[in-house]
Design an enzyme around this catalytic site. Structure first.
Site, PDB file in Angstrom:
ATOM      1  N   ASP A   1      -0.515   5.011   1.085  1.00  0.00           N
ATOM      2  CA  ASP A   1      -0.249   6.384   2.179  1.00  0.00           C
ATOM      3  C   ASP A   1      -0.164   4.919   3.800  1.00  0.00           C
ATOM      4  O   ASP A   1      -1.498   4.773   3.607  1.00  0.00           O
ATOM      5  CB  ASP A   1      -1.726   6.902   1.500  1.00  0.00           C
ATOM      6  CG  ASP A   1      -1.468   7.623   0.613  1.00  0.00           C
ATOM      7  OD1 ASP A   1      -0.469   8.878   0.424  1.00  0.00           O
ATOM      8  OD2 ASP A   1      -2.229   7.469  -0.445  1.00  0.00           O
TER       9      ASP A   1
ATOM     10  N   ASP B   1      -1.300  -0.661   6.162  1.00  0.00           N
ATOM     11  CA  ASP B   1      -1.924  -0.046   7.019  1.00  0.00           C
ATOM     12  C   ASP B   1      -2.910   1.041   8.281  1.00  0.00           C
ATOM     13  O   ASP B   1      -3.094   1.039   9.534  1.00  0.00           O
ATOM     14  CB  ASP B   1      -1.072   1.512   7.371  1.00  0.00           C
ATOM     15  CG  ASP B   1      -1.246   2.677   6.892  1.00  0.00           C
ATOM     16  OD1 ASP B   1      -2.304   3.498   7.558  1.00  0.00           O
ATOM     17  OD2 ASP B   1      -1.552   2.067   5.196  1.00  0.00           O
TER      18      ASP B   1
ATOM     19  N   LYS C   1     -10.617  -1.373  -2.102  1.00  0.00           N
ATOM     20  CA  LYS C   1     -10.587  -1.845  -0.939  1.00  0.00           C
ATOM     21  C   LYS C   1     -12.153  -1.478  -0.079  1.00  0.00           C
ATOM     22  O   LYS C   1     -12.125  -0.008   0.175  1.00  0.00           O
ATOM     23  CB  LYS C   1      -9.512  -0.939  -0.390  1.00  0.00           C
ATOM     24  CG  LYS C   1      -7.932  -1.415  -0.746  1.00  0.00           C
ATOM     25  CD  LYS C   1      -6.631  -1.150  -0.031  1.00  0.00           C
ATOM     26  CE  LYS C   1      -5.516  -0.853  -0.757  1.00  0.00           C
ATOM     27  NZ  LYS C   1      -4.241   0.184  -0.730  1.00  0.00           N
TER      28      LYS C   1
ATOM     29  N   THR D   1      -2.306   0.691  -4.507  1.00  0.00           N
ATOM     30  CA  THR D   1      -2.707   1.752  -3.955  1.00  0.00           C
ATOM     31  C   THR D   1      -4.191   2.616  -4.541  1.00  0.00           C
ATOM     32  O   THR D   1      -4.802   1.666  -5.525  1.00  0.00           O
ATOM     33  CB  THR D   1      -2.192   3.497  -3.990  1.00  0.00           C
ATOM     34  OG1 THR D   1      -2.647   4.695  -3.604  1.00  0.00           O
ATOM     35  CG2 THR D   1      -1.893   3.700  -5.802  1.00  0.00           C
ATOM     36  N   SER D   2      -5.150   3.312  -3.119  1.00  0.00           N
ATOM     37  CA  SER D   2      -5.797   3.439  -3.491  1.00  0.00           C
ATOM     38  C   SER D   2      -6.362   5.493  -3.821  1.00  0.00           C
ATOM     39  O   SER D   2      -7.022   5.272  -4.968  1.00  0.00           O
ATOM     40  CB  SER D   2      -7.247   3.738  -2.634  1.00  0.00           C
ATOM     41  OG  SER D   2      -7.234   1.958  -1.773  1.00  0.00           O
TER      42      SER D   2
ATOM     43  N   ASP E   1       0.625  -0.994   0.024  1.00  0.00           N
ATOM     44  CA  ASP E   1      -0.226  -0.119  -0.072  1.00  0.00           C
ATOM     45  C   ASP E   1       1.234   1.054  -0.073  1.00  0.00           C
ATOM     46  O   ASP E   1       2.220   1.122   0.409  1.00  0.00           O
ATOM     47  CB  ASP E   1      -1.085  -0.093   1.380  1.00  0.00           C
ATOM     48  CG  ASP E   1      -1.745   1.008   1.523  1.00  0.00           C
ATOM     49  OD1 ASP E   1      -2.600   1.209   0.174  1.00  0.00           O
ATOM     50  OD2 ASP E   1      -1.203   2.291   2.784  1.00  0.00           O
TER      51      ASP E   1
END
Length: 222
Positions: A19, A167, A142, A110-111, A17
């Site tokens: 961020d 995270d 996600k 990543t989103s 991931d």
């Protein structure tokens, strides 16, 4: 000596991931999302903890933004995030750790949209992998497993042989649903996360060993 998170375990690939996992963008993200929430009449204090690890489209739909204006709202917010990068930094040791990995054995999942991801990675001094998966690449963000499954396919590695670095609760659930092993990075957590997965606070205490077959083992540095 740091604790070895996965003794005697090797992985075919690492899926990171972005961020909160390899870079810290919380201050910038909450600044932009907080301003947006105030314009919408949303309680900022209760709203901000819910934004992390998810795509803007799922977040905005969850708070009832009408479909007729959803695309414009997302575009405006993403541009604001691209414009506001003050305070974005790498998680401790992330740059050295990523650069130590064979390029065909890792990627970022990543989103964030690609333009935002590339901007934040550049600001944090982190490499952009050629096969990065971003929020535009999947139909379901996600906590759906789609993004991690796609990342594994792009690398040509079964998801069961992948280690996901995450995270946020939504991302952790996505990794679990995909069938990957999960390592939690808790560098940005202000409270302990209730998770059965091993946790580390950063990458300074970690190194990687590559076997002759290309598989990777995380080593805890003394």
């Amino acid at each position: 000596m740091a604790q070895h998170p996965f003794p005697d375990r090797r992985f075919g690939a690492f899926l990171f991931d972005m961020d909160g996992t390899i870079l810290n963008s919380i201050v910038a993200a909450e600044r932009v999302w907080g301003a947006w929430a105030r314009r919408q009449g949303i309680d900022v204090d209760s709203f901000l903890p819910t934004i992390h690890g998810m795509r803007a489209i799922e977040t905005m739909r969850r708070v009832g933004i009408p479909e007729a204006v959803l695309e414009a709202e997302i575009a405006g917010l993403v541009q604001a995030e691209i414009d506001d990068v003050e305070g974005i930094v790498e998680i401790a040791g992330a740059a050295i750790f990523l650069k130590s990995l064979p390029p065909e054995r890792w990627t970022i999942v990543t989103s964030a949209p690609r333009a935002l991801a590339e901007k934040r990675l550049a600001i944090a001094g982190l490499p952009v992998p050629p096969l990065m998966v971003t929020g535009e690449d999947v139909a379901n963000g996600k906590p759906a497993p789609d993004c991690f499954l796609l990342g594994a396919r792009k690398l040509g590695v079964p998801i069961e042989e992948c280690l996901v670095f995450e995270d946020a609760p939504a991302g952790i659930r996505a990794g679990e649903a995909a069938g990957a092993t999960v390592l939690v990075i808790d560098a940005t957590h202000s409270h302990r996360l209730d998770t059965p997965h091993p946790s580390v606070s950063g990458y300074d205490a970690l190194a990687v060993s590559q076997a002759s077959d290309g598989t990777l083992e995380i080593i805890a540095k003394g």
